[in-house]
Motif scaffolding. Sequence first.
Motif, PDB file in Angstrom:
ATOM      1  N   GLN A 178       0.913  -1.005  -0.081  1.00 45.81           N
ATOM      2  CA  GLN A 178       0.013   0.064   0.106  1.00 45.81           C
ATOM      3  C   GLN A 178       0.857   1.429  -0.080  1.00 45.81           C
ATOM      4  OE1 GLN A 178      -2.591  -0.656   3.409  1.00 45.81           O
ATOM      5  NE2 GLN A 178      -3.966  -1.736   2.234  1.00 45.81           N
ATOM      6  N   LEU A 179       2.002   1.351   0.705  1.00 53.18           N
ATOM      7  CA  LEU A 179       2.975   2.506   0.782  1.00 53.18           C
ATOM      8  C   LEU A 179       3.723   2.441  -0.427  1.00 53.18           C
ATOM      9  CD1 LEU A 179       4.371   1.781   4.303  1.00 53.18           C
ATOM     10  CD2 LEU A 179       2.905   3.507   3.470  1.00 53.18           C
ATOM     11  N   GLN A 180       4.095   1.490  -1.312  1.00 51.79           N
ATOM     12  CA  GLN A 180       4.743   1.602  -2.430  1.00 51.79           C
ATOM     13  C   GLN A 180       3.663   2.176  -3.591  1.00 51.79           C
ATOM     14  OE1 GLN A 180       5.822  -2.470  -2.915  1.00 51.79           O
ATOM     15  NE2 GLN A 180       8.026  -2.019  -2.141  1.00 51.79           N
ATOM     16  N   LYS A 181       2.383   1.859  -3.639  1.00 49.18           N
ATOM     17  CA  LYS A 181       1.387   2.328  -4.576  1.00 49.18           C
ATOM     18  C   LYS A 181       1.287   3.892  -4.223  1.00 49.18           C
ATOM     19  CE  LYS A 181      -1.228  -2.245  -5.136  1.00 49.18           C
ATOM     20  NZ  LYS A 181      -2.503  -2.935  -4.979  1.00 49.18           N
ATOM     21  N   GLY A 182       1.465   4.124  -2.928  1.00 48.63           N
ATOM     22  CA  GLY A 182       1.322   5.626  -2.801  1.00 48.63           C
ATOM     23  C   GLY A 182       2.497   6.422  -2.758  1.00 48.63           C
ATOM     24  N   ASN A 183       3.650   5.839  -3.417  1.00 45.06           N
ATOM     25  CA  ASN A 183       4.879   6.169  -3.378  1.00 45.06           C
ATOM     26  C   ASN A 183       5.240   7.011  -1.997  1.00 45.06           C
ATOM     27  OD1 ASN A 183       5.196   5.862  -6.137  1.00 45.06           O
ATOM     28  ND2 ASN A 183       3.914   7.573  -6.819  1.00 45.06           N
ATOM     29  N   THR A 184       4.792   6.261  -1.082  1.00 43.45           N
ATOM     30  CA  THR A 184       5.420   6.620   0.412  1.00 43.45           C
ATOM     31  C   THR A 184       6.521   5.843   0.851  1.00 43.45           C
ATOM     32  OG1 THR A 184       2.980   7.214   0.910  1.00 43.45           O
ATOM     33  CG2 THR A 184       4.370   7.020   2.712  1.00 43.45           C
ATOM     34  N   PRO A 185       7.564   6.507   1.485  1.00 43.63           N
ATOM     35  CA  PRO A 185       8.720   5.767   1.901  1.00 43.63           C
ATOM     36  C   PRO A 185       8.227   4.660   2.939  1.00 43.63           C
ATOM     37  CG  PRO A 185       9.078   7.964   1.669  1.00 43.63           C
ATOM     38  CD  PRO A 185       7.570   7.957   1.604  1.00 43.63           C
TER      39      PRO A 185
END
Length: 209
Positions: free
Chosen positions: A47-54
Amino acid sequence: MNPWKEHIAQLDELTKVLKEQLLPYWKPAHKKEKLAQLKSVEKSINQLQKGNTPIPDELRELKFRLLNDLELFKQAETARTEIQRVIQPFIEKSNTLKRVVKKRPEKPSIENKEKKELRITLKNLIENKIIEPGTRLNRTYKGVEYKAVINNDGSIKIKLDDKYISFISPSAAAVAVSKKSQNGWTWWNVDGQSKERNLDYYRQKIKRT
């Protein structure tokens, strides 16, 4: 005086230590809980990767710890088999008069072959001087070259996200890099060879000795 009393006492103490260390890894509920935790962590990372979140370092480290724990469940099962093999000669059969029926030897299943191979570790290769501590490994995966080194205890050290992390087996290290189920013996290649060879090439050497 019983000449074996001291050895039996040592065996009893060692058995208690093994039981304390291995029992948690023989509980299916414990393994199921670890798998559920890993699934939850991987879902959060995706989910973090999809949102470009570190991705927080703590979350990555938790995933690697869970992968190591799950690999220990496999090693614990192997240990159970070895323990049973060692104590079997001391267990008296309840029915010594039972008729022995000869059967055709069954072909070993793929599962049994895999269990047999799991008994061989990098530490075994080091002890038999087939491979040396400090041997460097490499693998190019999805266009990225990953490097690792074999530690003195047979674990594998990799640099991930600017941190060095050690894994207890080639497969655990391969899973951490690829994030997929892998056979680490065939996945990792050994540096410095005139002809590129994977770790399984060296494992086959110990299987022939």
